[in-house]
Scaffold this active site. Structure first.
Site, PDB file in Angstrom:
ATOM      1  N   SER A  64       6.966  -6.529   2.099  1.00 12.74           N
ATOM      2  CA  SER A  64       8.037  -6.045   1.206  1.00 12.74           C
ATOM      3  C   SER A  64       9.399  -6.359   1.817  1.00 12.74           C
ATOM      4  CB  SER A  64       7.919  -4.535   1.008  1.00 12.74           C
ATOM      5  OG  SER A  64       6.576  -4.163   0.803  1.00 12.74           O
ATOM      6  N   ARG A  71      13.248  10.327  -3.504  1.00 11.47           N
ATOM      7  CA  ARG A  71      14.099  11.492  -3.824  1.00 11.47           C
ATOM      8  C   ARG A  71      15.396  11.462  -3.017  1.00 11.47           C
ATOM      9  NH1 ARG A  71      14.492  16.399  -1.167  1.00 11.47           N
ATOM     10  NH2 ARG A  71      14.950  18.258  -2.417  1.00 11.47           N
ATOM     11  N   ASP A  81       5.908  -4.952   5.983  1.00 11.31           N
ATOM     12  CA  ASP A  81       6.697  -6.144   6.332  1.00 11.31           C
ATOM     13  C   ASP A  81       6.707  -7.203   5.232  1.00 11.31           C
ATOM     14  OD1 ASP A  81       4.106  -6.701   6.884  1.00 11.31           O
ATOM     15  OD2 ASP A  81       4.405  -7.209   9.001  1.00 11.31           O
ATOM     16  N   MET A 130      -7.964   3.286   9.213  1.00 11.46           N
ATOM     17  CA  MET A 130      -7.163   2.144   8.752  1.00 11.46           C
ATOM     18  C   MET A 130      -6.158   1.731   9.828  1.00 11.46           C
ATOM     19  SD  MET A 130      -6.440   2.685   4.718  1.00 11.46           S
ATOM     20  CE  MET A 130      -7.661   2.239   3.502  1.00 11.46           C
ATOM     21  N   GLY A 131      -5.257   0.862   9.465  1.00 14.79           N
ATOM     22  CA  GLY A 131      -4.244   0.400  10.421  1.00 14.79           C
ATOM     23  C   GLY A 131      -3.973  -1.083  10.275  1.00 14.79           C
ATOM     24  N   HIS A 182      -9.753   5.307   1.936  1.00 14.33           N
ATOM     25  CA  HIS A 182      -8.461   5.561   1.278  1.00 14.33           C
ATOM     26  C   HIS A 182      -8.026   7.023   1.257  1.00 14.33           C
ATOM     27  CE1 HIS A 182      -8.894   1.379   0.075  1.00 14.33           C
ATOM     28  NE2 HIS A 182      -7.602   1.402  -0.188  1.00 14.33           N
ATOM     29  N   ASP A 224       0.214   2.421   8.415  1.00 15.62           N
ATOM     30  CA  ASP A 224      -0.283   1.605   9.538  1.00 15.62           C
ATOM     31  C   ASP A 224       0.586   1.676  10.796  1.00 15.62           C
ATOM     32  OD1 ASP A 224      -2.300   0.766   7.856  1.00 15.62           O
ATOM     33  OD2 ASP A 224      -1.263  -1.072   7.251  1.00 15.62           O
ATOM     34  N   GLU A 257     -14.081   9.909  23.053  1.00 21.12           N
ATOM     35  CA  GLU A 257     -14.608   9.306  24.286  1.00 21.12           C
ATOM     36  C   GLU A 257     -14.194   7.844  24.409  1.00 21.12           C
ATOM     37  OE1 GLU A 257     -16.250  11.752  22.716  1.00 21.12           O
ATOM     38  OE2 GLU A 257     -15.999  12.998  24.509  1.00 21.12           O
ATOM     39  N   GLY A 291       0.843  -1.208   0.000  1.00 17.11           N
ATOM     40  CA  GLY A 291       0.000   0.000   0.000  1.00 17.11           C
ATOM     41  C   GLY A 291       0.868   1.244   0.000  1.00 17.11           C
TER      42      GLY A 291
HETATM   43  O1  F6P Z   1      -1.359  -1.192   4.634  1.00 17.36           O
HETATM   44  C1  F6P Z   1      -1.988  -0.010   4.282  1.00 17.36           C
HETATM   45  C2  F6P Z   1      -3.480  -0.231   4.164  1.00 17.36           C
HETATM   46  O2  F6P Z   1      -4.061   1.024   3.807  1.00 17.36           O
HETATM   47  C3  F6P Z   1      -4.178  -0.800   5.388  1.00 17.36           C
HETATM   48  O3  F6P Z   1      -4.402   0.171   6.379  1.00 17.36           O
HETATM   49  C4  F6P Z   1      -5.427  -1.345   4.776  1.00 17.36           C
HETATM   50  O4  F6P Z   1      -5.948  -2.392   5.553  1.00 17.36           O
HETATM   51  C5  F6P Z   1      -4.964  -1.824   3.425  1.00 17.36           C
HETATM   52  O5  F6P Z   1      -3.760  -1.151   3.142  1.00 17.36           O
HETATM   53  C6  F6P Z   1      -5.939  -1.563   2.302  1.00 17.36           C
HETATM   54  O6  F6P Z   1      -5.431  -2.144   1.160  1.00 17.36           O
HETATM   55  P1  F6P Z   1      -5.948  -1.818  -0.325  1.00 17.36           P
HETATM   56  O7  F6P Z   1      -5.469  -0.453  -0.693  1.00 17.36           O
HETATM   57  O8  F6P Z   1      -5.328  -2.882  -1.140  1.00 17.36           O
HETATM   58  O9  F6P Z   1      -7.440  -1.842  -0.278  1.00 17.36           O
END
Ligand code: F6P
Length: 320
Positions: free
Chosen positions: A106, A22, A104, A170-171, A251, A128, A188, A12
């Protein structure tokens, strides 16, 4: 001494990857090393999708999100014949070493290539923040800014309408983006892989915040892949005094101009990657620990448990 270095981005994308490309390119060229950009990650390595990089090839990308080189996932890279073909392409093009920017998965590819004779260095590029061997990954800070901006807005409208906003960030399997967003936004509640999820507890707490604390709104930040946030929002409306609304940030968290912190981090890490390769070191990944740029063997990093965020969870609780 290494004469030609290849560079690719994989998995990702993350804001700051361009700043890292760069930095690696400019530092290498300034040390008399040739640079080759490999398009679309390991897929481009397999297909021989290469581009010679000059200093001006990486002009005007420092402030841009995404990755100039493109990224892709290539599960077949686990297969030896696929890697053999990649090595052949590297050797044919005189590329003696590789910088891999990604997560990881990669890193595992980089380690395999190193074992097959091509020195590789991994740079942690992912929003993440889930890579061992570094306190922060390239892109995390920018994604955090995006989340905070969004949640600050949601908070305004939530308090006008006595709402509970459930915000999914995400994460992957790491709660850092949710936890840091929750701290920055005074949420909260936070639900992450580390906190676990108990629906009854969440509803009871909301009832308490509404009835006893007289909160005008409530914000819950949730790591993706834990709970159906739409379903939870409905239950909140049915079972508490708040009306529930779910927002999945999606995204947008992956894009945008990298923050100054991410630009500096990527530049420092990029410089370190070239220094390691110039010293003949491969199979390492670069990290930042206590604000010092460090490196350690990839296999060691992959075996390390993720850094505990206990202190940050305690901080979140103490700020209630
Ligand atoms: O690893 C980055 C990430 O954005 C994660 O947070 C998420 O679960 C995943 O990639 C989404 O993957 P894709 O862009 O393939 O939908």
């Amino acid at each position: 001494m290494v004469r030609k270095i290849g560079i690719l981005t994989s998995g990702g994308d993350a804001p700051g990857m361009n700043a890292a490309i760069r930095a690696v390119t400019r530092v290498a060229l300034n040390n008399g090393i040739e640079m080759v950009g490999i398009h679309d990650g390991y897929k481009g390595l397999l297909e021989g999708n290469f581009e010679i990089l000059q200093k001006n090839s990486v002009s005007d990308i420092l402030d841009r999100g995404g990755t100039k080189l493109g990224s892709a996932r290539l599960p077949e890279f686990k297969e030896k014949p696929v890697r053999d073909k990649c090595i052949e392409n590297l050797v044919q093009n005189g590329i003696e070493a590789l910088v891999v920017i990604g997560g990881d998965g990669s890193y595992r590819g980089a380690l395999e290539l190193t074992k097959q004779g091509i020195n590789c260095i991994g740079l942690p590029g992912t929003i993440d923040n889930d890579i061992s061997g570094t306190d922060y990954t390239i892109g995390f800070d920018t994604a955090l800014h995006t989340c905070v901006e969004a949640v600050d807005k949601l908070r305004d409208t939530s308090s006008s309408h006595h709402r509970c906003s459930i915000v999914e960030v995400m994460g992957n399997h790491c709660g850092d983006l949710a936890l840091y967003t929750a701290i920055c936004c005074g949420a909260e509640m936070v639900i992450t892989p580390e906190t676990g999820y108990d629906e009854i507890e969440v509803l009871e707490r909301l009832h308490y915040l509404d009835q006893t604390v007289n909160k005008s709104h409530a914000i819950i930040i949730v790591t993706e892949k834990i709970v159906d946030v739409e379903g939870l929002a409905k239950k909140v409306s049915q079972n508490t005094g708040f009306s529930g609304r779910a927002t999945v940030l999606g995204h947008i968290q992956r894009g945008g101009s990298p923050t100054p912190n991410d630009r500096v981090l990527a530049s420092r890490m990029g410089e370190k990657a070239v220094e390691l390769l110039m010293d003949g070191i491969g199979g390492h990944c670069v990290g930042i620990i206590d604000n010092q740029i460090t490196s350690l063997p990839i296999d060691e990093a992959l075996q390390r448990p993720n850094t505990s965020r206990k202190k940050m969870y305690r901080l979140f609780e103490n700020l209630m």
